[in-house]
Design an enzyme around this catalytic site. Structure first.
Site: not given
Ligand SMILES: O=C(CO)COP(=O)(O)O
Length: 297
Positions: A166, A200
């Protein structure tokens, strides 16, 4: 990931391969594509995320939904894993999140403290661990340092390491924002450089490129943006996350574009469980139709 043999091309040790194989070929879609159900929002955002569908505040409901929807795994924090996972062990793989934080303090110097270990993941029967890395945060140095221990332990225990990469902080905001192509692409590359097995990311917004100079202005379509991110991640497999509730078609396009780029799949939470049970499952069926593999990966 088309075949079991493709796992050999990722530079993973035997334990990581065995666990990833279990996740990708023994559960869920069973064809090397991944659809994960994340359920750490109660920590990250608080109970407000459950207001739209109050039964979703019950972890047992989520575990049953993940099994009925034939997900490849659930991503949860240690408290829920300790109390709820055993009832469903064998039916669905566990990704144990090892760090996390609330959204009560500001994100200015975001750092997600570690509160569980890879050894906990082994003890609980997990098939992967998850770590949130705030790329670009002023606390990045401390983040990299705690991440290093997790990476080392994951290697030793043969535990696949999924990094929630992130972008955060003022410097990121000044360069186009956390969802810009610049930021998401850089975060994917950082995860790869630091040894993540899977990364991710939030789907990059190619249009959010203000303040960013060439070559970024050449990226103008969502497909080009996610193609670039998957390229930057190289042998680190890419998962795209869902974000806040949006229209189903928009979510399906995200999935389709992620797969078109050669991504591993999706990790969609709120768009799945912030609605009634049957509607969630119908959405998941539609999602799977869009999780069609790219021929090259
Ligand atoms: O990986 C995620 C939270 O840890 C993504 O969640 P959301 O799809 O709710 O954004």
């Amino acid at each position: 990931m088309q075949t079991r043999a493709a796992l050999n091309e990722l530079g993973l040790n035997a334990g990581k391969k065995a666990r990833l194989h279990r996740i990708l070929f023994d559960h869920g879609l069973r064809n090397g594509t991944a659809l994960f159900l994340p359920y750490d929002q109660g920590l990250e955002h608080g109970p407000r995320d459950f207001f739209a569908n109050p039964v979703a505040s019950d972890p047992a409901y989520i575990m049953k939904l993940a099994i009925a929807g034939e997900f490849n795994g659930v991503a949860i924090q240690i408290g829920l894993a300790e109390k709820f996972f055993w009832d469903y062990a064998g039916e669905i793989p566990l990704i144990l999140k090892l760090n996390g934080k609330t959204d009560i303090p500001s994100d200015a110097a975001a750092l997600s403290p570690v509160h569980a270990s890879v050894a906990d993941a082994v003890r609980l029967g997990a098939d992967a661990v998850g770590y949130t890395l705030y790329v670009g945060s002023p606390a990045q140095e401390a983040d990299f340092a705690q991440y290093r221990q997790i990476r080392t332990d994951a290697e030793r225990f043969g535990m696949p390491l999924v990094v929630w990469a992130y972008p955060r902080g003022e410097a990121i905001e000044a360069k186009g924002g956390k969802d810009s192509f610049y930021a998401v692409d850089y975060a994917a590359r950082v995860a790869s450089e630091l040894g993540a097995d899977v990364v991710k990311v939030n789907f990059p917004h190619p249009s959010k490129r203000d303040n960013v100079k060439a070559p970024y202005e050449e990226i103008f379509s969502p497909q080009q943006a996610i193609d670039g991110v998957v390229r930057s991640a190289n042998r680190t497999l890419v998962l795209v996350s869902g974000g806040e509730r949006a229209g189903d078609d928009a979510m399906y396009r995200k999935a389709e574009q992620a797969m078109g780029a050669g991504g591993l799949g999706c990790i969609f939470g709120r768009n799945v469980w912030q609605r009634g049970y049957d509607e969630s499952l119908a959405f998941v069926d539609g999602l799977k139709e869009n999780l069609v593999q790219h021929p090259s990966r």
